[in-house]
Design an enzyme around this catalytic site. Structure first.
Site, PDB file in Angstrom:
ATOM      1  N   LEU A 132     -47.077 -59.875  63.956  1.00 14.91           N
ATOM      2  CA  LEU A 132     -46.547 -58.657  64.548  1.00 14.91           C
ATOM      3  C   LEU A 132     -46.709 -57.565  63.503  1.00 14.91           C
ATOM      4  CD1 LEU A 132     -43.222 -59.905  66.223  1.00 14.91           C
ATOM      5  CD2 LEU A 132     -45.419 -59.458  67.338  1.00 14.91           C
ATOM      6  N   ASP A 133     -47.181 -56.391  63.913  1.00 16.97           N
ATOM      7  CA  ASP A 133     -47.408 -55.339  62.929  1.00 16.97           C
ATOM      8  C   ASP A 133     -46.098 -54.724  62.454  1.00 16.97           C
ATOM      9  OD1 ASP A 133     -46.653 -53.383  64.812  1.00 16.97           O
ATOM     10  OD2 ASP A 133     -48.706 -53.167  65.532  1.00 16.97           O
ATOM     11  N   LEU A 134     -46.204 -53.790  61.532  1.00 17.34           N
ATOM     12  CA  LEU A 134     -45.037 -53.242  60.838  1.00 17.34           C
ATOM     13  C   LEU A 134     -43.939 -52.759  61.772  1.00 17.34           C
ATOM     14  CD1 LEU A 134     -43.756 -52.251  58.125  1.00 17.34           C
ATOM     15  CD2 LEU A 134     -44.964 -50.081  58.505  1.00 17.34           C
ATOM     16  N   THR A 136     -43.652 -53.333  65.108  1.00 17.47           N
ATOM     17  CA  THR A 136     -43.375 -54.165  66.282  1.00 17.47           C
ATOM     18  C   THR A 136     -42.215 -55.113  66.010  1.00 17.47           C
ATOM     19  OG1 THR A 136     -45.683 -54.070  66.970  1.00 17.47           O
ATOM     20  CG2 THR A 136     -44.349 -55.811  67.929  1.00 17.47           C
TER      21      THR A 136
END
Length: 313
Positions: A132-134, A136
Protein backbone atom coordinates in the site's frame (compact mmCIF):
# COMPACT_ATOMS: atom_id res chain seq x y z
CA UNK A 1 11.09 -31.77 -15.90
CA UNK A 2 13.48 -33.66 -13.65
CA UNK A 3 15.88 -31.51 -11.65
CA UNK A 4 19.60 -32.01 -12.06
CA UNK A 5 21.21 -33.92 -9.23
CA UNK A 6 24.73 -32.53 -9.20
CA UNK A 7 24.08 -30.07 -6.39
CA UNK A 8 25.03 -31.97 -3.25
CA UNK A 9 22.00 -33.99 -2.18
CA UNK A 10 22.82 -37.70 -2.41
CA UNK A 11 26.54 -37.26 -1.94
CA UNK A 12 28.74 -36.12 0.94
CA UNK A 13 29.47 -32.41 1.10
CA UNK A 14 31.77 -32.41 4.08
CA UNK A 15 33.33 -34.28 6.98
CA UNK A 16 30.28 -33.86 9.20
CA UNK A 17 28.13 -35.94 6.87
CA UNK A 18 30.70 -38.75 6.85
CA UNK A 19 30.51 -38.90 10.63
CA UNK A 20 26.72 -39.08 10.64
CA UNK A 21 26.40 -42.44 8.91
CA UNK A 22 23.91 -43.65 11.50
CA UNK A 23 21.47 -40.90 10.53
CA UNK A 24 19.04 -41.73 7.69
CA UNK A 25 20.23 -40.34 4.38
CA UNK A 26 17.88 -37.64 3.14
CA UNK A 27 16.58 -38.10 -0.37
CA UNK A 28 16.99 -35.38 -3.00
CA UNK A 29 13.22 -34.96 -3.24
CA UNK A 30 12.96 -34.30 0.52
CA UNK A 31 15.06 -31.15 0.53
CA UNK A 32 14.85 -27.62 -0.81
CA UNK A 33 17.56 -25.32 -2.07
CA UNK A 34 19.58 -23.68 0.66
CA UNK A 35 18.63 -20.11 -0.32
CA UNK A 36 14.93 -20.96 -0.23
CA UNK A 37 15.38 -22.79 3.08
CA UNK A 38 17.09 -19.77 4.67
CA UNK A 39 14.34 -17.49 3.40
CA UNK A 40 11.67 -19.79 4.86
CA UNK A 41 13.57 -19.84 8.14
CA UNK A 42 13.34 -16.05 8.28
CA UNK A 43 17.09 -15.46 8.03
CA UNK A 44 17.10 -13.35 4.88
CA UNK A 45 15.73 -13.20 1.35
CA UNK A 46 16.84 -15.73 -1.28
CA UNK A 47 19.01 -13.13 -2.99
CA UNK A 48 20.65 -12.18 0.31
CA UNK A 49 21.23 -15.89 1.03
CA UNK A 50 23.07 -16.31 -2.26
CA UNK A 51 25.27 -13.35 -1.35
CA UNK A 52 26.04 -14.85 2.08
CA UNK A 53 26.98 -18.13 0.41
CA UNK A 54 29.29 -16.40 -2.06
CA UNK A 55 30.95 -14.66 0.91
CA UNK A 56 31.53 -18.03 2.63
CA UNK A 57 29.25 -17.28 5.57
CA UNK A 58 27.00 -20.35 5.25
CA UNK A 59 27.96 -23.85 6.47
CA UNK A 60 26.10 -27.16 6.13
CA UNK A 61 27.18 -30.05 8.37
CA UNK A 62 30.53 -28.39 9.00
CA UNK A 63 31.30 -27.72 5.33
CA UNK A 64 31.48 -24.15 4.08
CA UNK A 65 29.34 -23.70 0.99
CA UNK A 66 30.59 -21.94 -2.12
CA UNK A 67 27.47 -22.49 -4.26
CA UNK A 68 23.70 -22.05 -3.66
CA UNK A 69 23.04 -25.21 -5.71
CA UNK A 70 22.67 -27.42 -2.64
CA UNK A 71 19.51 -28.91 -1.16
CA UNK A 72 19.03 -29.31 2.58
CA UNK A 73 16.46 -30.59 5.06
CA UNK A 74 15.73 -29.95 8.72
CA UNK A 75 18.04 -32.92 9.51
CA UNK A 76 21.08 -30.95 8.32
CA UNK A 77 23.00 -28.65 10.64
CA UNK A 78 23.05 -25.24 9.00
CA UNK A 79 24.96 -22.22 10.26
CA UNK A 80 24.94 -18.64 9.06
CA UNK A 81 27.75 -16.44 10.36
CA UNK A 82 28.50 -19.14 12.91
CA UNK A 83 24.97 -19.29 14.34
CA UNK A 84 22.80 -22.39 14.02
CA UNK A 85 19.67 -21.86 11.92
CA UNK A 86 16.44 -23.18 13.39
CA UNK A 87 14.08 -24.99 10.99
CA UNK A 88 11.35 -22.82 9.44
CA UNK A 89 8.24 -22.47 11.57
CA UNK A 90 4.77 -23.16 10.22
CA UNK A 91 3.02 -20.61 8.03
CA UNK A 92 1.43 -17.72 9.88
CA UNK A 93 -0.49 -14.66 8.69
CA UNK A 94 -1.51 -11.36 10.22
CA UNK A 95 -3.97 -8.65 9.23
CA UNK A 96 -2.73 -5.11 9.81
CA UNK A 97 -4.78 -1.94 9.48
CA UNK A 98 -2.17 0.34 7.93
CA UNK A 99 -2.62 4.02 8.73
CA UNK A 100 -1.87 6.68 6.13
CA UNK A 101 1.64 8.13 6.31
CA UNK A 102 3.63 4.88 6.58
CA UNK A 103 5.83 3.31 3.90
CA UNK A 104 5.35 -0.40 3.14
CA UNK A 105 9.06 -1.23 3.32
CA UNK A 106 11.65 -2.31 5.85
CA UNK A 107 13.47 1.01 5.49
CA UNK A 108 13.11 4.22 3.50
CA UNK A 109 16.09 6.15 2.00
CA UNK A 110 14.23 9.40 2.67
CA UNK A 111 13.83 8.57 6.34
CA UNK A 112 10.05 8.38 6.29
CA UNK A 113 8.39 6.09 8.88
CA UNK A 114 7.68 2.53 7.76
CA UNK A 115 5.12 -0.02 8.91
CA UNK A 116 7.96 -1.98 10.54
CA UNK A 117 8.69 0.97 12.83
CA UNK A 118 5.20 0.48 14.27
CA UNK A 119 4.87 -3.31 14.36
CA UNK A 120 5.65 -5.35 17.51
CA UNK A 121 9.31 -6.20 17.95
CA UNK A 122 8.26 -9.75 18.87
CA UNK A 123 6.93 -10.32 15.35
CA UNK A 124 9.04 -12.85 13.36
CA UNK A 125 10.53 -11.87 10.02
CA UNK A 126 7.56 -11.25 7.74
CA UNK A 127 6.88 -10.06 4.22
CA UNK A 128 3.88 -8.13 2.99
CA UNK A 129 1.33 -9.52 0.56
CA UNK A 130 1.45 -6.72 -1.98
CA UNK A 131 1.93 -3.11 -0.92
CA UNK A 132 0.00 0.00 0.00
CA UNK A 133 1.49 3.37 -0.90
CA UNK A 134 2.26 6.15 1.56
CA UNK A 135 -1.20 7.73 1.71
CA UNK A 136 -3.28 4.57 1.27
CA UNK A 137 -4.91 3.09 4.37
CA UNK A 138 -6.51 -0.20 5.23
CA UNK A 139 -5.90 -3.92 5.10
CA UNK A 140 -2.30 -5.09 4.68
CA UNK A 141 -1.56 -8.81 5.01
CA UNK A 142 1.73 -9.98 6.55
CA UNK A 143 3.12 -13.51 6.48
CA UNK A 144 6.29 -15.38 7.41
CA UNK A 145 5.86 -17.53 4.25
CA UNK A 146 7.35 -15.83 1.19
CA UNK A 147 5.95 -18.49 -1.14
CA UNK A 148 2.44 -17.79 0.13
CA UNK A 149 2.88 -14.04 -0.40
CA UNK A 150 3.98 -14.57 -4.00
CA UNK A 151 1.07 -16.90 -4.76
CA UNK A 152 -1.46 -14.46 -3.33
CA UNK A 153 -0.03 -11.58 -5.39
CA UNK A 154 -0.21 -13.37 -8.74
CA UNK A 155 -3.13 -12.25 -10.97
CA UNK A 156 -3.55 -15.90 -12.01
CA UNK A 157 -4.61 -16.73 -8.45
CA UNK A 158 -7.68 -14.53 -8.96
CA UNK A 159 -7.81 -12.91 -5.52
CA UNK A 160 -9.84 -9.69 -5.58
CA UNK A 161 -8.68 -6.50 -3.88
CA UNK A 162 -11.55 -4.29 -2.68
CA UNK A 163 -11.09 -0.58 -2.02
CA UNK A 164 -13.21 2.36 -0.97
CA UNK A 165 -12.04 5.41 -2.87
CA UNK A 166 -12.99 9.03 -2.29
CA UNK A 167 -12.48 10.88 -5.53
CA UNK A 168 -13.03 14.43 -6.77
CA UNK A 169 -14.76 14.81 -10.12
CA UNK A 170 -17.88 13.75 -11.97
CA UNK A 171 -18.76 10.07 -12.07
CA UNK A 172 -20.61 9.02 -15.20
CA UNK A 173 -21.90 5.64 -16.39
CA UNK A 174 -19.56 6.00 -19.38
CA UNK A 175 -16.52 6.39 -17.10
CA UNK A 176 -17.47 3.31 -15.06
CA UNK A 177 -17.98 1.31 -18.25
CA UNK A 178 -14.58 2.43 -19.55
CA UNK A 179 -12.94 1.15 -16.34
CA UNK A 180 -14.78 -2.14 -16.70
CA UNK A 181 -13.40 -2.61 -20.22
CA UNK A 182 -9.85 -1.86 -19.03
CA UNK A 183 -7.74 1.25 -19.56
CA UNK A 184 -4.20 2.07 -20.69
CA UNK A 185 -2.29 4.74 -18.77
CA UNK A 186 1.22 5.84 -19.85
CA UNK A 187 1.62 2.66 -21.84
CA UNK A 188 0.59 0.41 -18.93
CA UNK A 189 -2.49 -1.75 -19.50
CA UNK A 190 -4.88 -2.18 -16.59
CA UNK A 191 -7.33 -5.07 -16.71
CA UNK A 192 -11.05 -4.77 -16.02
CA UNK A 193 -11.87 -2.76 -12.89
CA UNK A 194 -15.31 -2.91 -11.27
CA UNK A 195 -16.20 0.51 -9.83
CA UNK A 196 -19.55 1.30 -8.24
CA UNK A 197 -20.68 4.74 -7.08
CA UNK A 198 -21.82 4.55 -3.45
CA UNK A 199 -22.67 8.20 -2.81
CA UNK A 200 -21.79 11.77 -3.76
CA UNK A 201 -21.06 14.56 -1.27
CA UNK A 202 -20.51 17.91 -2.94
CA UNK A 203 -17.74 17.43 -5.48
CA UNK A 204 -16.49 14.24 -3.82
CA UNK A 205 -17.65 10.71 -4.55
CA UNK A 206 -17.25 7.46 -2.64
CA UNK A 207 -16.70 4.47 -4.92
CA UNK A 208 -16.31 0.75 -4.26
CA UNK A 209 -13.47 -0.44 -6.50
CA UNK A 210 -12.52 -4.07 -7.19
CA UNK A 211 -9.17 -5.05 -8.76
CA UNK A 212 -7.72 -8.41 -9.71
CA UNK A 213 -4.13 -7.41 -10.48
CA UNK A 214 -2.88 -4.85 -7.95
CA UNK A 215 -0.33 -2.98 -10.08
CA UNK A 216 1.54 0.01 -8.64
CA UNK A 217 -0.93 2.82 -7.76
CA UNK A 218 -3.52 1.14 -9.97
CA UNK A 219 -6.64 2.65 -8.41
CA UNK A 220 -5.31 6.20 -8.50
CA UNK A 221 -4.00 5.98 -12.06
CA UNK A 222 -7.05 4.19 -13.48
CA UNK A 223 -9.52 6.63 -11.91
CA UNK A 224 -7.40 9.57 -13.02
CA UNK A 225 -7.68 8.31 -16.61
CA UNK A 226 -11.46 8.89 -16.47
CA UNK A 227 -11.21 12.30 -14.82
CA UNK A 228 -11.38 11.34 -11.13
CA UNK A 229 -8.76 12.45 -8.60
CA UNK A 230 -8.46 10.12 -5.61
CA UNK A 231 -7.98 11.98 -2.31
CA UNK A 232 -8.53 9.08 0.06
CA UNK A 233 -8.08 5.34 -0.49
CA UNK A 234 -8.84 2.48 1.89
CA UNK A 235 -8.32 -1.21 1.13
CA UNK A 236 -11.14 -3.10 2.83
CA UNK A 237 -10.62 -6.63 1.53
CA UNK A 238 -7.91 -8.87 0.03
CA UNK A 239 -9.18 -12.24 -1.18
CA UNK A 240 -11.07 -13.86 1.72
CA UNK A 241 -9.63 -11.48 4.34
CA UNK A 242 -11.65 -8.42 5.42
CA UNK A 243 -10.70 -5.27 7.30
CA UNK A 244 -14.10 -5.16 9.01
CA UNK A 245 -13.76 -3.38 12.38
CA UNK A 246 -10.01 -3.79 12.84
CA UNK A 247 -8.93 -0.42 14.25
CA UNK A 248 -6.32 1.71 12.51
CA UNK A 249 -2.80 0.73 13.57
CA UNK A 250 -3.93 -2.62 14.97
CA UNK A 251 -2.48 -6.05 14.16
CA UNK A 252 -4.39 -9.34 14.44
CA UNK A 253 -3.19 -12.87 13.64
CA UNK A 254 -5.35 -15.16 11.55
CA UNK A 255 -5.99 -18.33 13.60
CA UNK A 256 -3.46 -20.92 12.44
CA UNK A 257 -5.99 -23.75 12.54
CA UNK A 258 -8.19 -21.85 10.04
CA UNK A 259 -5.60 -20.45 7.64
CA UNK A 260 -5.32 -23.42 5.25
CA UNK A 261 -9.09 -23.79 5.06
CA UNK A 262 -9.60 -20.08 4.37
CA UNK A 263 -7.04 -20.01 1.56
CA UNK A 264 -7.99 -23.33 -0.04
CA UNK A 265 -5.94 -25.97 -1.83
CA UNK A 266 -4.88 -23.78 -4.77
CA UNK A 267 -2.87 -21.45 -2.55
CA UNK A 268 -1.50 -24.07 -0.15
CA UNK A 269 2.28 -23.98 0.25
CA UNK A 270 4.79 -26.58 1.38
CA UNK A 271 5.09 -25.04 4.85
CA UNK A 272 1.34 -24.99 5.49
CA UNK A 273 1.40 -28.75 6.18
CA UNK A 274 3.64 -28.18 9.21
CA UNK A 275 2.14 -28.13 12.69
CA UNK A 276 1.48 -24.52 13.73
CA UNK A 277 3.00 -22.95 16.77
CA UNK A 278 0.71 -21.37 19.35
CA UNK A 279 -0.67 -18.17 17.78
CA UNK A 280 0.02 -14.86 19.41
CA UNK A 281 -3.28 -13.07 19.05
CA UNK A 282 -4.20 -9.52 19.87
CA UNK A 283 -0.72 -8.03 19.40
CA UNK A 284 -0.63 -4.26 19.57
CA UNK A 285 1.81 -2.35 17.37
CA UNK A 286 4.25 0.07 18.93
CA UNK A 287 3.39 3.75 19.09
CA UNK A 288 0.05 5.55 19.43
CA UNK A 289 -3.13 3.86 18.36
CA UNK A 290 -5.27 5.72 15.85
CA UNK A 291 -8.95 5.58 15.06
CA UNK A 292 -10.53 3.48 12.34
CA UNK A 293 -11.23 4.92 8.89
CA UNK A 294 -14.28 7.12 8.61
CA UNK A 295 -17.01 5.99 6.26
CA UNK A 296 -15.27 2.68 5.74
CA UNK A 297 -18.52 0.80 5.31
CA UNK A 298 -20.58 -1.49 7.54
CA UNK A 299 -18.85 -3.96 9.83
CA UNK A 300 -18.01 -7.19 8.04
CA UNK A 301 -17.34 -10.77 9.02
CA UNK A 302 -13.98 -12.17 9.99
CA UNK A 303 -12.29 -14.86 7.85
CA UNK A 304 -13.86 -18.22 8.55
CA UNK A 305 -17.13 -16.66 9.69
CA UNK A 306 -15.82 -15.39 13.03
CA UNK A 307 -17.40 -12.39 14.64
CA UNK A 308 -15.00 -9.58 15.40
CA UNK A 309 -13.95 -9.41 19.02
CA UNK A 310 -12.98 -6.04 20.50
CA UNK A 311 -9.22 -5.40 20.24
CA UNK A 312 -7.25 -5.89 23.43
CA UNK A 313 -6.17 -2.78 25.24
Amino acid sequence: MTERRETGRGRNIGPARNKAKAAPEAKWEDGERIAKYLAHAGICSRREAETLISEGKVMVNGERLDSPAVKVTARDQIKVRGKIVRPPEATRMWMYHKPAGLITATRDPEGRPTIFDHLPKSLPRVVTVGRLDLTTEGLLLLTNDGELARKMELPATGLERHYRARAHGRVTPEALEELKKGVIVDGVEYASIDATLERTTGTNNWLHVILREGKNREVRKALASVGLTVNRLIRIKYGPFELAELASGTLEEVPAEQLARILGEEIRTQRMSQAPERPQRGQRPNGPRGGGPRNSGPPGRRPGGQKKRPPRR
